[in-house]
Design an enzyme around this catalytic site. Structure first.
Site, PDB file in Angstrom:
ATOM      1  CG  HIS A 159      -8.864  -3.239   0.185  1.00 17.28           C
ATOM      2  ND1 HIS A 159      -8.377  -4.521   0.135  1.00 17.28           N
ATOM      3  CD2 HIS A 159      -8.246  -2.648   1.230  1.00 17.28           C
ATOM      4  CE1 HIS A 159      -7.491  -4.693   1.104  1.00 17.28           C
ATOM      5  NE2 HIS A 159      -7.388  -3.574   1.786  1.00 17.28           N
ATOM      6  N   GLY A 188      -2.701  -2.576  -0.165  1.00 18.55           N
ATOM      7  CA  GLY A 188      -2.732  -3.477  -1.306  1.00 18.55           C
ATOM      8  C   GLY A 188      -3.231  -4.866  -0.945  1.00 18.55           C
ATOM      9  CD  GLN A 229       0.207   0.232   8.924  1.00 22.88           C
ATOM     10  OE1 GLN A 229       0.153   1.331   8.397  1.00 22.88           O
ATOM     11  NE2 GLN A 229      -0.865  -0.560   9.023  1.00 22.88           N
TER      12      GLN A 229
HETATM   13  P1  AMP Z   1      -5.546  -2.338   4.647  1.00 25.00           P
HETATM   14  O1  AMP Z   1      -5.129  -2.527   3.229  1.00 25.00           O
HETATM   15  O2  AMP Z   1      -5.746  -3.610   5.393  1.00 25.00           O
HETATM   16  O3  AMP Z   1      -4.711  -1.311   5.378  1.00 25.00           O
HETATM   17  O4  AMP Z   1      -7.016  -1.722   4.569  1.00 25.00           O
HETATM   18  C1  AMP Z   1      -7.270  -0.536   3.873  1.00 25.00           C
HETATM   19  C2  AMP Z   1      -8.646  -0.041   4.250  1.00 25.00           C
HETATM   20  O5  AMP Z   1      -9.618  -1.014   3.887  1.00 25.00           O
HETATM   21  C3  AMP Z   1      -8.794   0.202   5.761  1.00 25.00           C
HETATM   22  O6  AMP Z   1      -9.545   1.380   5.975  1.00 25.00           O
HETATM   23  C4  AMP Z   1      -9.532  -1.027   6.200  1.00 25.00           C
HETATM   24  O7  AMP Z   1     -10.269  -0.840   7.383  1.00 25.00           O
HETATM   25  C5  AMP Z   1     -10.424  -1.297   5.017  1.00 25.00           C
HETATM   26  N1  AMP Z   1     -10.846  -2.688   5.011  1.00 25.00           N
HETATM   27  C6  AMP Z   1     -10.084  -3.786   5.194  1.00 25.00           C
HETATM   28  N2  AMP Z   1     -10.823  -4.902   5.202  1.00 25.00           N
HETATM   29  C7  AMP Z   1     -12.107  -4.504   5.005  1.00 25.00           C
HETATM   30  C8  AMP Z   1     -13.366  -5.188   4.914  1.00 25.00           C
HETATM   31  N3  AMP Z   1     -13.442  -6.509   5.041  1.00 25.00           N
HETATM   32  N4  AMP Z   1     -14.467  -4.459   4.695  1.00 25.00           N
HETATM   33  C9  AMP Z   1     -14.411  -3.109   4.581  1.00 25.00           C
HETATM   34  N5  AMP Z   1     -13.266  -2.404   4.652  1.00 25.00           N
HETATM   35  C10 AMP Z   1     -12.128  -3.089   4.877  1.00 25.00           C
END
Ligand code: AMP
Length: 282
Positions: free
Chosen positions: A37, A31, A61
């Site tokens: 995202h 989120g 985590q």
């Molecule tokens: P998180 O909510 O941080 O767990 O991220 C969810 C997904 O979005 C994970 O696969 C991340 O690697 C991806 N993600 C987070 N930041 C970015 C970004 N700046 N560009 C592309 N994907 C991202």
């Protein structure tokens, strides 16, 4: 967009959709959504009949309870963004839905060196927690394709290892990093930076792109030193690690000839905010 809070209900719905021949793309998130995202969502939308997104701040985590507590949770805004991006299904479970046996009964996965290396060394138990949640999600959602961001490069390697261990047929699709205008990798944690820190944190990606452009002029050890020096010219920044790794084995390389494909990965603490970034340089 249909919202599910119960694992059994979302599984039942997706099984019925799959039985009509629909393909499913899955984007797991914690989120506090940003355009990074959404870029995963958009890619999934283009490649599948149905896109499922999960929002779950996974306690397993977080090795730092304060980080878990401070993790932003703007759920209304997230729902708005997902609706706008054409998400079909939002899975929004509570902790009991994901860990019915409690957080004291996590599974232990053989993640090899990834578990205690770089990001794993700084965050003990982190990747085992990531493997637990994604394993559970893959069982609940059973997607054809799983969309992951390159931004969390080591996490991608961990989840490739999980998919291999558990023999999941799901394809892992790695999506490129979305950046803010100044080059800073988008992250849910960026909102915890002051405006000045957010501007100055651009030095991280600028340095990685410098590395990409000039790595042939340096030996790896000297370039590592130079890159850390550049990032730490920003007084609030402390580099936790900066390494050149083989993109396949995710082992540190000491000579540019050691690997065909090389990624420079870094984690930088800005005040108490942990920022990750990486660039494939070869
Ligand atoms: P998180 O909510 O941080 O767990 O991220 C969810 C997904 O979005 C994970 O696969 C991340 O690697 C991806 N993600 C987070 N930041 C970015 C970004 N700046 N560009 C592309 N994907 C991202």
């Amino acid at each position: 967009m249909i919202l599910f809070k119960k694992a059994a209900a979302v599984t039942e719905y997706l099984v019925s959709q799959k039985s009509t021949g629909k393909s499913i793309g899955f984007v797991p998130t914690m989120g506090a959504l940003h355009h990074g995202h959404i870029s995963l969502m958009v890619r999934a939308k283009g490649e599948n009949d149905l896109v499922v997104c999960s929002i779950f701040v996974n306690p397993a985590q977080f090795n730092d309870p304060k980080d878990l507590e401070k993790y932003p949770r703007p759920i209304e805004k997230d729902i708005e963004m997902l609706t706008g991006a054409g998400c079909d299904v939002l899975f929004l479970p509570g902790v009991n839905e994901i860990y019915p046996n409690g957080l004291d009964h996590l599974k232990a996965y053989d993640l090899g060196h990834l578990e205690s290396f770089l990001e794993g060394a700084s965050r003990p138990g982190h990747f085992n927690g990531v493997a637990n949640v994604v394993d559970r999600f893959l069982q609940i959602v059973n997607p054809d394709r799983l969309y992951l961001g390159q931004k969390d490069f080591q996490q991608v390697k961990v989840l490739e290892q999980l998919a291999k261990l558990k023999e999941y047929a799901t394809h892992i699709i790695i999506c490129s990093i979305l950046r803010e205008e100044n080059g800073l990798a988008m992250s849910s944690r960026n909102v915890r930076l002051t405006d000045v820190q957010r501007e100055q944190a651009a030095i991280i990606s600028q340095t990685l792109f410098f590395v990409q452009d000039y790595y042939h002029d340096y030996l790896p050890a000297a370039l590592k030193e130079e890159a850390i020096r550049r990032i730490e010219t920003f007084p609030d920044a402390k580099v936790d690690y900066l390494e050149f790794c083989d993109t396949d084995s995710f082992q540190i390389i000491h000579d540019w000839k050691d690997a065909t494909h090389i990624v420079v990965v870094t984690a930088v603490m800005v005040a108490n905010v942990r920022l990750l970034d990486n660039v494939v340089i070869q």
